[in-house]
Design an enzyme around this catalytic site. Structure first.
Site, PDB file in Angstrom:
ATOM      1  N   ASP A  30       0.903  -1.024  -0.034  1.00 21.51           N
ATOM      2  CA  ASP A  30       0.038  -0.097   0.037  1.00 21.51           C
ATOM      3  C   ASP A  30       0.913   1.272   0.025  1.00 21.51           C
ATOM      4  OD1 ASP A  30      -3.383   0.157   0.724  1.00 21.51           O
ATOM      5  OD2 ASP A  30      -2.031   2.040   0.917  1.00 21.51           O
ATOM      6  N   LYS A  35      -0.764   2.881   7.180  1.00 18.20           N
ATOM      7  CA  LYS A  35      -1.597   1.805   7.208  1.00 18.20           C
ATOM      8  C   LYS A  35      -0.530   0.550   7.416  1.00 18.20           C
ATOM      9  CE  LYS A  35      -5.454   1.542   5.018  1.00 18.20           C
ATOM     10  NZ  LYS A  35      -6.400   1.316   3.526  1.00 18.20           N
ATOM     11  N   GLU A 149     -14.146  -9.078  -7.824  1.00 22.56           N
ATOM     12  CA  GLU A 149     -14.575  -9.549  -6.254  1.00 22.56           C
ATOM     13  C   GLU A 149     -15.973  -9.283  -5.920  1.00 22.56           C
ATOM     14  OE1 GLU A 149     -12.593 -11.339  -4.529  1.00 22.56           O
ATOM     15  OE2 GLU A 149     -14.546 -11.561  -3.413  1.00 22.56           O
ATOM     16  N   PHE A 150     -16.525 -10.442  -5.395  1.00 16.26           N
ATOM     17  CA  PHE A 150     -17.862 -10.554  -5.023  1.00 16.26           C
ATOM     18  C   PHE A 150     -18.137 -10.319  -3.605  1.00 16.26           C
ATOM     19  CE2 PHE A 150     -17.567 -11.880  -9.478  1.00 16.26           C
ATOM     20  CZ  PHE A 150     -18.632 -11.087 -10.068  1.00 16.26           C
ATOM     21  N   LYS A 205     -19.477  -7.949 -13.003  1.00 14.45           N
ATOM     22  CA  LYS A 205     -19.370  -7.369 -11.738  1.00 14.45           C
ATOM     23  C   LYS A 205     -20.220  -6.103 -11.645  1.00 14.45           C
ATOM     24  CE  LYS A 205     -17.995  -5.936  -7.653  1.00 14.45           C
ATOM     25  NZ  LYS A 205     -18.448  -6.607  -6.480  1.00 14.45           N
ATOM     26  N   LEU A 251     -34.189  -8.183  -0.202  1.00 14.47           N
ATOM     27  CA  LEU A 251     -35.308  -7.699  -0.371  1.00 14.47           C
ATOM     28  C   LEU A 251     -35.810  -7.027   1.113  1.00 14.47           C
ATOM     29  CD1 LEU A 251     -37.091 -10.458  -2.510  1.00 14.47           C
ATOM     30  CD2 LEU A 251     -36.526  -7.992  -3.256  1.00 14.47           C
ATOM     31  N   ALA A 253     -36.903  -3.977   3.348  1.00  9.09           N
ATOM     32  CA  ALA A 253     -36.879  -2.466   3.148  1.00  9.09           C
ATOM     33  C   ALA A 253     -36.238  -1.916   4.432  1.00  9.09           C
ATOM     34  CB  ALA A 253     -38.615  -2.122   3.707  1.00  9.09           C
ATOM     35  N   CYS A 261     -19.759   0.315  -2.787  1.00  7.89           N
ATOM     36  CA  CYS A 261     -19.913  -0.309  -4.020  1.00  7.89           C
ATOM     37  C   CYS A 261     -21.195  -0.011  -5.140  1.00  7.89           C
ATOM     38  CB  CYS A 261     -19.771  -1.862  -3.762  1.00  7.89           C
ATOM     39  SG  CYS A 261     -17.965  -2.212  -3.217  1.00  7.89           S
ATOM     40  N   ARG A 329     -18.405   4.745   4.358  1.00  6.36           N
ATOM     41  CA  ARG A 329     -18.524   5.268   3.048  1.00  6.36           C
ATOM     42  C   ARG A 329     -20.029   5.117   2.508  1.00  6.36           C
ATOM     43  NH1 ARG A 329     -13.316   2.516   0.140  1.00  6.36           N
ATOM     44  NH2 ARG A 329     -14.071   0.494   1.234  1.00  6.36           N
TER      45      ARG A 329
HETATM   46  P1  NAD Z   1     -10.199   0.820  -0.152  1.00  6.38           P
HETATM   47  O1  NAD Z   1     -10.071   2.229  -0.289  1.00  6.38           O
HETATM   48  O2  NAD Z   1     -10.470   0.317   1.270  1.00  6.38           O
HETATM   49  O3  NAD Z   1      -8.570   0.402  -0.703  1.00  6.38           O
HETATM   50  C1  NAD Z   1      -7.899   0.756  -1.507  1.00  6.38           C
HETATM   51  C2  NAD Z   1      -6.332   0.779  -1.088  1.00  6.38           C
HETATM   52  O4  NAD Z   1      -5.399   1.154  -1.970  1.00  6.38           O
HETATM   53  C3  NAD Z   1      -6.014   1.916   0.024  1.00  6.38           C
HETATM   54  O5  NAD Z   1      -5.465   1.300   1.305  1.00  6.38           O
HETATM   55  C4  NAD Z   1      -5.067   2.909  -0.619  1.00  6.38           C
HETATM   56  O6  NAD Z   1      -4.160   3.328   0.218  1.00  6.38           O
HETATM   57  C5  NAD Z   1      -4.539   2.048  -1.680  1.00  6.38           C
HETATM   58  N1  NAD Z   1      -3.905   2.493  -2.618  1.00  6.38           N
HETATM   59  C6  NAD Z   1      -4.578   3.883  -3.771  1.00  6.38           C
HETATM   60  N2  NAD Z   1      -3.493   4.025  -4.317  1.00  6.38           N
HETATM   61  C7  NAD Z   1      -2.493   3.116  -4.402  1.00  6.38           C
HETATM   62  C8  NAD Z   1      -1.366   2.975  -5.049  1.00  6.38           C
HETATM   63  N3  NAD Z   1      -0.848   3.703  -6.115  1.00  6.38           N
HETATM   64  N4  NAD Z   1      -0.231   2.115  -4.607  1.00  6.38           N
HETATM   65  C9  NAD Z   1      -0.493   1.334  -3.347  1.00  6.38           C
HETATM   66  N5  NAD Z   1      -1.903   1.154  -2.931  1.00  6.38           N
HETATM   67  C10 NAD Z   1      -2.468   2.188  -3.124  1.00  6.38           C
HETATM   68  O7  NAD Z   1     -11.057   0.171  -1.200  1.00  6.38           O
HETATM   69  P2  NAD Z   1     -11.785  -1.172  -1.473  1.00  6.38           P
HETATM   70  O8  NAD Z   1     -13.000  -1.122  -0.829  1.00  6.38           O
HETATM   71  O9  NAD Z   1     -10.700  -2.394  -0.737  1.00  6.38           O
HETATM   72  O10 NAD Z   1     -11.992  -1.507  -2.842  1.00  6.38           O
HETATM   73  C11 NAD Z   1     -10.999  -1.785  -3.843  1.00  6.38           C
HETATM   74  C12 NAD Z   1     -11.604  -1.999  -5.116  1.00  6.38           C
HETATM   75  O11 NAD Z   1     -12.405  -3.216  -4.932  1.00  6.38           O
HETATM   76  C13 NAD Z   1     -12.495  -1.182  -5.649  1.00  6.38           C
HETATM   77  O12 NAD Z   1     -12.543  -1.014  -7.164  1.00  6.38           O
HETATM   78  C14 NAD Z   1     -14.153  -1.361  -5.212  1.00  6.38           C
HETATM   79  O13 NAD Z   1     -15.098  -1.121  -5.861  1.00  6.38           O
HETATM   80  C15 NAD Z   1     -13.752  -2.922  -5.437  1.00  6.38           C
HETATM   81  N6  NAD Z   1     -14.740  -3.959  -4.476  1.00  6.38           N
HETATM   82  C16 NAD Z   1     -14.842  -3.548  -3.495  1.00  6.38           C
HETATM   83  C17 NAD Z   1     -15.630  -4.226  -2.482  1.00  6.38           C
HETATM   84  C18 NAD Z   1     -15.799  -4.052  -0.882  1.00  6.38           C
HETATM   85  O14 NAD Z   1     -16.883  -4.482  -0.533  1.00  6.38           O
HETATM   86  N7  NAD Z   1     -15.330  -3.053  -0.439  1.00  6.38           N
HETATM   87  C19 NAD Z   1     -16.069  -5.452  -2.961  1.00  6.38           C
HETATM   88  C20 NAD Z   1     -16.024  -5.962  -4.457  1.00  6.38           C
HETATM   89  C21 NAD Z   1     -15.129  -5.233  -4.900  1.00  6.38           C
END
Ligand code: NAD
Length: 441
Positions: A30, A35, A149-150, A205, A251, A253, A261, A329
């Site tokens: 990261d 972090k 990812e799901f 997705k 479903l 309410a 997401c 979020r």
């Molecule tokens: P997040 O913001 O929690 O995590 C992203 C991480 O990436 C952060 O820790 C940030 O510091 C790091 N980062 C950003 N730029 C970087 C770089 N250049 N180099 C290294 N690290 C970097 O986001 P998330 O919720 O984990 O989501 C990530 C992706 O997965 C998104 O596209 C999201 O839509 C998708 N997704 C999320 C979920 C969910 O439930 N949160 C489920 C499925 C898919």
């Protein structure tokens, strides 16, 4: 296998940890130094059930390490996951700047064949663009595949370890075979790994998330009609869900969907549809109903107090966008609290895991309580915004004693209206009007 996961957020940390749990060597990267320092010190920056134990055990087995050094991570991995955020831009589209930055870094540091796995949710066609970008930086061979990812926050570890399906979008049989081998231990129950072309995987997705969002909005629209006509949305839901074609999930309410997401993914798909001259009526409707749902709840409160919330105090239970996560979020709580503050109300709140995030958002504009009961002390009403287990069976006699008035606005339909009315509460929920109906009988 040697793997790096770039982006150690809600998705990346779970993905990296679960892959290491299956015996792989994983480097989580990261660019947020704080972090990474926390993780190295054994502090898990997010709450996700079961995650802390898995991180600690895999770190102690030397299968999982954390770094900010992307060069080291790429050089020492066969598979490089991109799991950085793709937040919504003002025009609704996904902001791909972090994805592109990581792809550039990967291109710069490739030292032999790599499978580059896009885990982030990205618009259709992104893998192609990443391939071009990385090609411009390296002469080494590589493949970019889409592996959406799901997982659900709140059950992310469980979902990743036992997925309903794994989608691999790949135009390379070599990369597909590597991914099939990697994921084989996760599919021992017989659930499928579905391989397809890259664009279809990217679209799967968005289509999946949009459909789930649509189910939530459908349930809310039906509930709003129920409320007006004197039907009980919860009974209607039960009646509908008994039909196997409809199914039981998504479903309920309530206050509508939030999180990082559904809201952004439906917007991104609308933008894709617009850009390609396609219709998007259903997607737009799901989004509209969702926005309106929060306002309808706020209106209930405003109507109850005849438009005068000045100096009214609300005790809020639940701030995270859903239970079992610290994530706020796009949480409905943010919209609702901000609206109430605008109307000069006072807020006391409690959430089992999201208090630190709430403090970053609301700062000193609201009061933070140590526990659920403290949050409702001398409040004019209790507002239930997130259905954490610990709020499901409170001591209602105590709730009544603590509140100035025995009034509950239940944004998640958690309580038994009949029982609460018998106990002397005024109870507002979503999809029925118990005060009106019960007092008539
Ligand atoms: P997040 O913001 O929690 O995590 C992203 C991480 O990436 C952060 O820790 C940030 O510091 C790091 N980062 C950003 N730029 C970087 C770089 N250049 N180099 C290294 N690290 C970097 O986001 P998330 O919720 O984990 O989501 C990530 C992706 O997965 C998104 O596209 C999201 O839509 C998708 N997704 C999320 C979920 C969910 O439930 N949160 C489920 C499925 C898919």
């Amino acid at each position: 296998m040697k793997i790096c996961v770039i982006g150690t957020g809600y998705v990346g940390l779970v993905v990296g940890t679960c892959l290491s749990e299956m015996g792989n060597n994983v480097i989580c990267v990261d660019n947020n130094l704080q972090k990474i320092e926390q993780l190295k010190d054994g502090i898990i920056p997010i709450y996700e059930p079961g995650l802390e134990e898995l991180v600690k055990s895999n770190v102690s087995e030397n299968r999982l390490i954390f770094t900010t050094d992307i060069k080291y991570a790429v050089e020492n991995s066969l598979i490089c996951y991109i799991a950085v955020g793709t937040p919504q831009k003002e025009d609704g589209s996904a902001d791909l700047s972090s994805v592109y930055k990581v792809a550039e870094d990967i291109g710069r540091y490739i030292n032999n064949y790599k499978v580059i796995v896009d885990k982030s949710t990205v618009p259709i066609g992104t893998a192609e663009k990443l391939t071009e970008l990385i090609k411009s930086k390296t002469k080494y061979e590589f493949d970019v595949i889409s592996n959406p990812e799901f997982l659900k926050q709140g059950a992310a570890v469980e979902d990743f370890l036992k997925p309903d399906r794994i989608i691999i979008g790949s135009n390379s049989s070599k990369a597909t075979e590597i991914m099939q081998e990697l994921y084989a231990p996760f599919l021992r129950t017989g659930n499928p790994i579905i391989t397809m072309d890259v664009k279809s995987a990217e679209m799967t997705k968005y289509a999946s998330n949009s459909f789930l969002a649509l189910k939530v909005s459908f349930a809310n629209e039906i509930a709003n009609i129920c409320e007006q006509i004197g039907a009980d949305a919860e009974m209607v839901r039960k009646g509908m869900c008994a039909d196997k074609r409809i199914g039981a999930q998504f479903l309920f309410a309530g206050l509508g969907y939030g999180g990082s997401c559904f809201p952004k993914d439906i917007q991104a798909l609308i933008k894709t549809a617009k850009d390609n001259n396609c219709n998007y009526d259903i997607l737009q409707a799901a989004d509209n109903v969702n926005r309106n749902q929060r306002q309808l709840f706020i209106n209930k409160i405003i109507n109850k107090y005849e438009n005068n919330l000045k100096d009214k105090t609300f005790g809020i239970w639940g701030l995270s966008f859903k239970p079992k996560t610290s994530d706020m979020r796009e949480a409905p709580s943010i919209t609702i609290i901000n609206e109430l503050l605008k109307l000069d109300a006072k807020i006391q709140c409690y959430d089992p895991k999201a208090m630190d995030n709430a403090k970053k958002i609301f700062k000193n504009r609201i009061q933070y309580s140590q526990n659920a009961y403290e949050a409702i002390k001398d409040a004019d009403a209790l507002l239930l915004l997130t259905e954490w287990n610990e709020f499901r069976r409170p001591d209602f006699e105590k709730v009544k004693l603590l509140l100035k008035q025995p009034i509950i606005f239940d944004g998640r339909n958690q309580y038994n209206s009949k029982k609460l009315i018998e106990l002397g509460f005024e109870y507002y929920s979503i999809g029925k009007n118990p005060n009106k109906k019960e007092t008539k009988n």
